[in-house]
Design an enzyme around this catalytic site. Structure first.
Site, PDB file in Angstrom:
ATOM      1  CD  GLU A  92      -3.372   0.348   1.808  1.00 30.77           C
ATOM      2  OE1 GLU A  92      -3.782  -0.803   1.565  1.00 30.77           O
ATOM      3  OE2 GLU A  92      -3.883   1.084   2.662  1.00 30.77           O
ATOM      4  CD  GLU A 106      -2.889   0.835  -4.373  1.00 29.37           C
ATOM      5  OE1 GLU A 106      -2.820   0.171  -3.327  1.00 29.37           O
ATOM      6  OE2 GLU A 106      -3.906   0.886  -5.096  1.00 29.37           O
ATOM      7  CB  CYS A 111      -7.538  -3.442   5.619  1.00 29.20           C
ATOM      8  SG  CYS A 111      -5.999  -2.666   5.235  1.00 29.20           S
ATOM      9  CB  SER A 125      -5.698   0.307  -1.601  1.00 28.73           C
ATOM     10  OG  SER A 125      -4.694  -0.663  -1.679  1.00 28.73           O
ATOM     11  CE  LYS A 142     -10.839  -8.939   7.062  1.00 29.99           C
ATOM     12  NZ  LYS A 142      -9.985  -8.521   5.921  1.00 29.99           N
ATOM     13  CD  GLU A 183     -11.418  -9.596   2.517  1.00 29.18           C
ATOM     14  OE1 GLU A 183     -10.896  -8.576   2.063  1.00 29.18           O
ATOM     15  OE2 GLU A 183     -11.116 -10.061   3.646  1.00 29.18           O
ATOM     16  CD  GLU A 206     -13.599 -10.046  -6.446  1.00 29.77           C
ATOM     17  OE1 GLU A 206     -14.155 -10.954  -5.785  1.00 29.77           O
ATOM     18  OE2 GLU A 206     -14.119  -8.940  -6.646  1.00 29.77           O
ATOM     19  CB  CYS A 255     -10.216  -4.971  13.539  1.00 29.49           C
ATOM     20  SG  CYS A 255      -9.931  -4.462  11.835  1.00 29.49           S
TER      21      CYS A 255
END
Lengths: 626, 167, 567
Positions: free
Chosen positions: C280, C283, C300, C320, C355, C358, C363, C500
């Site tokens: 990151e 980036e 994230c 990102s 999550k 995710e 992907e 988190c």
């Protein structure tokens, strides 16, 4: 019409309008309230117009204040209140009231009354052989004191000029030019005007609290969400004299420092919305609403918010939430509406009747106002008189008038010669009063003491054939259906109370049900979030208090003393009359009737569905109900 | 494929009231006036225009009695069951109407979309109790028999209309 | 001097110190007033009526909505109050599915707890609630309306704190329910799976989906090699329910517990976080250099990514391309073990419900197999530990396994709001001394505030940074950015307020406890020997090994292309 730029122009216009009214030497006022409209009054209006025009009689349907000759005024006026006798047509200057007018009567009205000046007795109210030509002499009106409703039925409800001609907007003029905001609030406080929406909170105190708030943006909100079933006082004012209410709101805006107001009207009142829209447009056109009103720094705008069908929106915080485009769910207080109301700004929230009282107080003074009615509840109160009563309709009496006067003198007593049983006052939030309470003065405090409340003023009269358990069930059904669902006691508690009441009227009541109802009622009353929830159980509590024996008869004997509960009806065959023909048995859809031919038959009540089809088949009238 | 929904009427309503959250109820009322109910297609569109979640719009639409998410009949009959009408026996009228039209409390609209029968808590015409309204026109002092007659008349009107439409 | 003000609570004068309502004050007096609908982070709703108290004159007030006043005398436990509370509980229970023993919230349910506290012995009303289908369409949460008490906590969370607006009240009165628009399955609504609704739900009406059984099955299968990665925030939140202190780092014990339960290898997601920091940072530098697509948003947080996809798709080029630490790490682990003879089953233990979604995204699947085979939350891990019978507090801490058990402090602080940014700042700072570390910490990135701003010099310019947690804060900030009212170069977004540590997969706790967890993570950082991601020797080695030439393939993702269509 041009905008009025200053006080002189307003005064001049008022004079012109009053002058124009003088030229209407004869006036026909056709009631255009919802009641009479649905009985066909607008057709009568059109017919009268055609007839008059056909005879080349100058008719003025709208008041014009430019100089012109004499004419017959033909006007759509507000509700006279005597809806039972509609369509109503008032004839001036004589003050006659024609009742139950039909289309066929129009020709005669024009010929004999307008042209000939004669009265048509057939159309006049008659009772016990006596004819009452004048409206004021009819017993229904005689005991009334119509001040708030003085214009309803007397003036064109759709014309600001006519309102001006009758002295309209003079209270606003006085307030704007001759009084300070504090003066206005002092006057209202001194008058001890108490909110007509139910709680009876002093309006002056409310206004003063809003005025004190430092927040620059404030609102005036009129509660026209008259949701109590059996109440239509506010509707009559909105439909019949909308400008008076507007004037009251403008004075409130002036006093409290608000520049914007909202009128929340329930969706079931399309005519009121129409009349109010028109009234606002007229006031805007004249510059009585808008910016720099009459050349001063006072700005005031009014908007209409239509309700969408939720009784709970009569509660202040639910109403403001609804105007904000949200679900109408009451919120917890504090903060109160006077601090954080509409759009979170300080808000004066009063109901229609309260605002309609304001111009009167400003014009005639607090002392005059306090001369009507008792010390702690001065002024008049409008009531909607409905149910099993002879004269249904809208009335206005001084606070403190007894129930007996209202029901028997004005209302003409109970219909069809039945005995009076009870009157439900204050709608689903109120309680029922019995014959023991007939001498109770109708005012905020006396009613509260008696376990009822004035509410918005619905009086539903019930006769001896009315089952009070069923009445309680009816109100609980209403409240339950209208509960917003937010707080647990109201949402769940009313549901459980309704289920118990439903069981009782179906003959499935159990010992202990009354106690359980009272226990739930206590919890709901003590813990519900809003005023509506807190009063949700009142009809049940008050009917149990006055008619506990009826509950017990339903529960223990499975019997409805009033004979009205369908499921508790007993159908039986009188053995003395039964010839044993078996016709009834054949007609019974559930085979509940059996017997031997030529012997008396009998009905198995456990099977009987009370459809009554057997009763009509019996040639010997041997089958009875009860 | 579903025919694409024409949003121009909704756009007109939005431009009339302005895209303000506080006007949700007025906007929904006008949409309902236009379509006689609230078509589902309108919700995502309004959600985008007003910046209010669809769930919130649905929440408002289902809170108020007057909003309908289902298409209503040509004639919307509302039976007043306010206190005054109730004590003057409005329920037998309701029952008669439902019987005539084969409707129930759960099933409010006839299959041919001719009639919708609803109750309303008070129309404020208590002086004329019991009353019903048909598409907002008030019918005073009703009885079950009068209700039957009314249905016959409205049915005839409906038949005449459909004949006129097909001709 | 200002005069001190007191309210008398059950005979004890309690000083008023800025408490907004009586309920807070009463709690301060050491009394656990019953309530379903009061949460300090949500608006006051006042609907459950359980917190009513009696005033001196016998009046009743809801404590949650009454401001304390000087001289006020209240009682919290009287005969009347007990009676009313019992009645309210009975009314709630009457409609409620009472299959407590098989409920996902058994033992944590407030209704169950209060029914017990108030000794509800019977319910006099029949359950007339209509049968309703459970909504199990979401991978993250499951809804069961039969258990809903309509306290509205989830609605306020979803709308006020998260600005997602997936659910709201529908209908009214006794027909009221919590619903998506037109009752569509929650997965088809704007829900982003953040799970905060489940976190505040007092009953089992909204629960986090449980994947523990899948993990048990894999553990039981000898042919399967089960590896795990533990997210930073888990180690400071799990202990309290297992006998430790809130915020205490229990990583060593967790590793030991997982070993005992049969996990073959246990790793730390902070290793993945180190990869994220490096990627990151690169980036961000590229964006700064080209000046395009600024600000750069972090990626994230999967709930944030989905929020972006559903609400601001035009913003996706700004998000990102870095995979989340979990996915970066999982890709590396799976790639490394590809040649192993045993089937791989990789478990991620996360503080997060999103999550779960995710991990199932296309992907992050290779040949249809997700890199993360199962995501379990902290709460599920707690249950598994309890189920296994392992006495957690008695465990001796164990070390992470090799080859991936190397971590840095920078990766660990990912678990708290501002942590990602601080880790990136450490990477970008030219001053690699201890002073430089302190400087990064003092830029304003730390603390539990929902919106934080920082500005740091980089080469010849200032890098403007915003850190938001809670999606309502993110929503407001994004709208400002779109309107051109705010300008940033780098924006860190965490969907859960506080980051988190406050994830919906964590045991529910107060905001103070959440802050303690954050402090716990900073404490771990302080004692770690490696503070900077780029100094993690393992990470360095990976670039020369498995990642060689495959950085983009394994560590990055193109959300723009997919546009969230597999959501």
């Amino acid at each position: 019409m041009n905008k009025l730029c200053n006080r002189d122009e307003l005064t001049a216009l008022r004079h012109a309008c009053a002058g124009a009214l003088q030229l209407e030497t004869k006036r026909i006022l056709v009631c255009a309230g919802t009641g009479c409209v649905s009985s066909g009054s607008m057709k009568i209006f059109e017919r009268l117009k055609t007839l008059l025009e056909g005879k080349n009689i100058p008719v003025s349907v709208e008041l014009v204040h430019e100089p012109h000759g004499e004419s017959v005024g033909l006007k759509e006026c507000g509700c006279h209140g005597f809806c039972e006798m509609g369509p109503l047509v008032r004839i001036e200057p004589q003050g006659w009231l024609y009742t139950k007018t039909r289309l066929e009567d129009c020709e005669e009205i024009v010929e004999r009354t307008i042209l000939g000046g004669e009265r048509i007795e057939r159309l006049m109210f008659q009772k016990d052989g006596a004819v009452y030509p004048k409206q004021d002499e009819i017993p229904f009106y005689q005991k009334q004191t119509r001040v708030v409703l003085e214009h309803c039925g007397q003036i064109d409800a759709t014309s600001i000029r006519e309102y001006l001609g009758f002295g309209g907007y003079s209270a606003f003029e006085t307030a704007l030019f001759d009084r300070t905001p504090d003066d206005i609030i002092d006057e209202i406080t001194k008058s001890n005007l108490r909110g007509r929406g139910g709680g009876g909170f002093p309006a002056g105190r409310k206004w003063a609290q809003v005025r004190r708030q430092t927040e620059p943006v404030k609102y005036v909100v009129c509660n026209g969400d008259e949701g109590d079933p059996g109440a239509f006082m506010d509707r009559s004012v909105m439909e019949g004299d909308p400008h008076r209410m507007l004037e009251g709101m403008m004075i409130a805006g002036l006093a409290c420092g608000a520049a914007e107001g909202y009128i929340y009207v329930r969706a079931e009142y399309p005519l009121a919305v129409k009349r109010l829209r028109r009234a606002i447009a007229q006031a805007e056109e004249l510059g009585l609403l808008g910016e720099h009103i009459l050349g001063t720094d006072f700005n005031f705008m009014l908007h209409i918010a239509r309700g969408a069908g939720a009784f709970v929106c009569g509660e202040g915080s639910a109403l403001t939430a609804s105007i904000e485009g949200k679900r109408g769910m009451p919120r917890v207080k504090p903060p109160r509406t006077v601090e954080h109301g509409l759009f979170d700004k300080p808000t004066v929230l009063n109901n229609v009747e309260t605002f309609a009282n304001v111009p009167l107080i400003i014009n005639r003074g607090a002392d005059w106002y306090r001369s009507i009615g008792p010390e702690n509840s001065p002024g008049t109160k409008a009531f909607a008189l409905t149910g099993n009563i002879v004269n249904t309709g809208l009335i206005e009496v001084p606070m403190g008038t007894t129930l007996r006067e209202v029901i028997f003198d004005i209302g003409g007593g109970v219909r069809d010669g039945k005995a009076f049983k009870a009157v439900q006052i204050g709608g689903p939030s109120g309680g029922c009063l019995t014959s023991e309470d007939l001498d109770l003065p109708l005012d905020f405090d006396s009613l509260k003491k008696a376990g009822a409340m004035i509410g918005s003023g619905g009086l539903v009269v019930m006769d001896e054939d009315t089952c009070m358990v069923e009445v309680a069930r009816f109100f609980m059904h209403f409240t339950q259906n209208e509960s917003c669902g937010k707080c647990v006691p109201c949402r769940e508690g009313t549901k459980r109370m309704l289920a118990i009441l439903e069981r009782i009227v179906e003959g499935k009541g159990e010992e202990g049900d009354i106690e359980l109802l009272l226990e739930l009622a206590d919890t709901i009353t003590a813990t519900a979030l809003c005023g509506l929830g807190k009063s949700a159980a009142s009809p049940v509590v008050s009917t149990i208090r006055s008619f506990r024996d009826e509950y017990e008869a339903h529960i223990r004997e499975k019997r409805c003393p009033a004979g009205s509960c369908q499921k508790l009806k007993r159908i039986w065959i009188d053995p003395a009359l039964c010839k044993g023909c078996s016709k009834c048995a054949k007609s019974c859809p559930v085979n509940a009737i059996s017997g031997q031919i030529k012997q008396p038959f009998s009905i198995d009540l456990s099977k009987c569905i009370r459809c009554e089809s057997c009763i009509s088949t019996c040639a010997f009238h041997a089958i009875r109900e009860g | 494929m579903q025919p694409t929904f024409d949003y121009s009427a909704v756009d007109d309503i939005l431009s009339l009231y302005g895209k303000k959250e506080s006007n949700i109820i007025a906007i929904l009322q006008d949409v309902q006036e236009r379509y006689h109910y609230l078509p589902r297609e309108v919700f995502p569109y309004l959600s985008g225009a007003l910046g209010v979640s669809e769930a919130r719009l649905y929440s408002v639409a289902t809170f108020y009695e007057n909003f309908s998410l289902e298409a209503k009949g040509r004639f919307v009959i509302r039976v007043c069951d306010g206190t005054a009408c109730h004590v003057r026996k409005s329920i037998p009228i309701l029952e008669r109407l439902r019987k005539e039209l084969g409707l129930s409390e759960a099933n409010k609209t006839t299959a041919d979309r001719g009639f919708t029968v609803e109750t309303v808590s008070c129309l404020g015409a208590c002086g004329l109790a019991p009353v019903i309204t048909v598409n907002d026109q008030v019918y005073p002092a009703m009885t079950p028999d009068k209700a039957s007659e009314l249905i016959t008349a409205l049915r005839a009107q409906l038949a005449a209309e459909s004949e006129g439409a097909s001709a | 001097m200002e005069q001190r003000a007191f309210t008398t609570v059950d005979g004890i004068p309690v000083e008023i110190n800025g408490e907004k309502n009586l309920l807070e004050l009463i709690r301060k007096a050491g009394i656990k007033l019953p309530t379903f609908c009061y949460h300090s982070e949500l608006s006051v709703y006042g609907a459950c009526r359980m917190c009513m108290v009696e005033t001196e004159r016998g009046g009743l007030e809801a404590a949650c909505s009454t401001p304390p006043k000087s001289g006020m005398v209240i009682k919290t436990n009287t005969e009347r109050l007990r009676r009313y509370r019992k009645n309210i509980l009975e009314l709630l229970l009457a409609n409620h599915c009472r299959d407590c023993t098989t409920c996902g919230n058994n033992g944590k349910c407030k209704l169950q707890d209060l029914a017990m506290r108030f000794n509800i012995e019977g319910v006099r009303f029949p359950n007339t609630a209509p049968q309703q289908q459970k909504d199990e369409s979401s991978l993250c949460i499951a809804r069961d309306s039969a258990k809903c008490i309509l306290c509205g906590d989830c609605v306020r969370m979803c709308n006020e704190v998260q600005a997602v607006g997936a659910i709201d009240f529908a209908h009214r009165g006794s027909k009221m329910e919590i619903s998506t628009a037109f009752c569509v399955p929650i997965a088809e609504s704007p829900c982003v799976g953040c799970g905060q609704c489940a976190a505040v739900c007092p009953t089992g009406a909204i629960v986090v989906r449980d994947n523990a059984n899948r993990v048990w099955r894999a553990l039981d299968d000898r042919g399967v090699k089960v590896t795990a990665q533990i997210a930073p925030a888990v180690r400071v939140a799990l202990g309290r329910e297992l006998g430790l202190r809130e915020g205490e780092n229990s990583m060593g014990k967790i590793v030991a517990a997982l070993h005992r339960m049969g996990f073959d290898e246990v790793y730390d997601t902070s290793t993945g976080a180190d990869l994220t920091v490096l990627e990151e940072s690169e980036e961000l530098l590229a964006h700064l250099e080209s000046g395009s697509d600024l600000p750069l948003f972090t990626s994230c947080c999967p709930a944030w990514v989905q929020f972006c996809e559903k609400t601001f798709p035009q913003l996706l080029p700004h998000v990102s391309t870095c995979r989340s630490p979990m996915e970066m790490f999982a890709a590396v682990i799976k790639e490394q073990e590809k040649t192993s003879s045993r089937t791989q089953f990789h478990v991620a233990v996360m503080p997060c419900t999103a999550k779960k979604f995710e991990a199932a995204r296309d992907e992050f699947c290779v040949n249809g197999v997700p890199n993360v085979d199962a995501v379990i939350t902290t709460q599920e891990l707690i249950r598994m530990i309890k189920e296994s019978g392992v006495v957690f507090e008695d465990l001796e801490p164990e070390a992470l396994d090799m080859p991936f058990g190397v971590t840095s402090g920078a990766g660990v602080i990912f678990g708290v709001t501002g942590g990602v940014t601080e880790a990136v700042l450490r990477r970008l700072a030219s001053d690699k001394s201890r002073g430089g570390l302190y400087a990064s910490a003092l830029t304003g990135v730390r603390g539990m505030k929902g919106v934080k701003e920082a500005s740091v010099p980089y080469l010849d310019r200032e890098v403007r940074i915003a850190i938001v947690s809670g999606l309502a804060n993110a929503d407001a900030l994004v709208r400002k950015i779109i309107a051109g009212e705010a300008h940033y170069d780098f924006v860190e977004v965490m969907a859960c307020p506080g980051g988190c540590v406050s994830g919906a997969g964590q045991p529910y706790s107060s905001s103070a406890a959440k802050a303690e967890r954050g402090e716990g993570l900073y404490a771990v950082d302080r004692v770690s020997s490696v503070k900077r991601s780029e100094e993690n020797s393992l990470v360095q080695a990976l670039y020369g090994d498995v990642l060689k030439g495959r950085v983009h393939e394994l560590l990055h993702v193109d959300y723009v292309k997919d546009g969230g269509h597999n959501a």
